[in-house]
Design a protein around this motif. Structure first.
Motif, short mmCIF file in Angstrom:
data_model
loop_
_atom_site.label_atom_id
_atom_site.label_comp_id
_atom_site.label_asym_id
_atom_site.label_seq_id
_atom_site.Cartn_x
_atom_site.Cartn_y
_atom_site.Cartn_z
N ALA A 12 43.99 32.71 -34.27
CA ALA A 12 42.99 31.88 -34.94
C ALA A 12 43.50 30.45 -35.10
O ALA A 12 44.69 30.18 -34.97
N GLU A 13 42.56 29.57 -35.41
CA GLU A 13 42.88 28.15 -35.56
C GLU A 13 43.50 27.80 -36.91
O GLU A 13 43.98 26.70 -37.09
N GLU A 18 37.11 30.51 -43.05
CA GLU A 18 36.19 30.05 -42.02
C GLU A 18 36.88 29.66 -40.71
O GLU A 18 36.23 29.17 -39.79
N SER A 19 38.18 29.85 -40.62
CA SER A 19 38.90 29.51 -39.38
C SER A 19 38.46 30.42 -38.25
O SER A 19 38.54 31.63 -38.35
N PRO A 20 37.99 29.81 -37.14
CA PRO A 20 37.57 30.62 -35.99
C PRO A 20 38.77 31.00 -35.11
O PRO A 20 39.87 30.50 -35.30
N PHE A 26 39.52 34.22 -28.44
CA PHE A 26 38.25 34.75 -27.92
C PHE A 26 38.49 35.60 -26.67
O PHE A 26 37.87 36.65 -26.49
N LYS A 50 35.94 34.86 -40.84
CA LYS A 50 35.37 34.55 -39.52
C LYS A 50 36.25 35.07 -38.37
O LYS A 50 35.75 35.65 -37.41
N ARG A 51 37.56 34.87 -38.46
CA ARG A 51 38.45 35.28 -37.37
C ARG A 51 38.46 36.79 -37.18
O ARG A 51 38.61 37.27 -36.06
N GLN A 54 34.99 37.70 -35.51
CA GLN A 54 34.99 37.29 -34.11
C GLN A 54 35.89 38.18 -33.26
O GLN A 54 35.62 38.38 -32.08
#
Length: 183
Positions: A12-13, A18-20, A26, A50-51, A54
């Motif tokens: 993740a970022e 909320e970090s994608p 991905f 979020k991570r 996803q």
């Protein structure tokens, strides 16, 4: 026999809720979906971060299984204070599960959250469940079933990572699932 695949989210970022996922994350999520292609997954429970969502989205779409978000799988808050020595503090919480830092949650409290989710999954009608969570919480769950799993094992987790919990006659065993993601 009931099985729970405990998955640590893909790369993740950042650390916020909320970090994608990163671009690589991905790709890893798609490869995880392919890895689970031959497993009859009936239920997916994930952290609402979020991570984590996803990470499991490609698999959920592939299997047409609804993603259940559960706040008990959220990342553990070690402390609300900035800790330059956070790694040493984290080690201390593995050695002393009741230790609670300023504004944080003890290892014992965090473990109770994820153990409740896992035990609920074992008691459900589903044979194969995936739980997607975060590294520290995953380590605390694994430590609950295997006291040999501690700080050093947490430090060796990867993003993503998979452990399989098998429940048979009230005994739970764990094993790391090795798989190769293409680079």
């Amino acid at each position: 026999m009931k099985k729970i695949y405990v998955v640590r989210h893909c790369k993740a970022e950042g650390q916020s809720s909320e970090s994608p996922l990163t671009e690589e994350g991905f790709r890893e999520a798609n490869e995880l979906a392919a890895f689970f292609d031959n497993v009859k997954v009936e239920r997916i429970i994930t952290s609402p971060y979020k991570r984590a969502i996803q990470t499991v989205q490609p698999l959920a779409e592939q299997l047409n299984v609804e993603i259940e978000m559960n706040s008990q799988l959220e990342e553990r808050v070690l402390s609300t204070e900035l800790l330059p020595d956070w790694l040493e503090k984290l080690r201390m919480t593995f050695d002393n599960p009741g230790l609670k830092l300023e504004g944080g949650e003890s290892s014992e409290e965090a473990a109770n959250r994820i153990v409740e989710v896992a035990e609920g999954a074992f008691k459900s009608e589903f044979e194969n469940t995936i739980i997607v969570t975060h590294g520290n919480l995953m380590a605390l769950l694994l430590n609950h079933y295997n006291k040999q799993f501690g700080f050093d094992e947490w430090a060796n987790l990867s993003n993503p990572d998979i452990y399989l919990l098998n429940s048979d006659s009230n005994e739970v065993t764990s094993e790391r699932i090795r798989y190769e993601l293409t680079k």
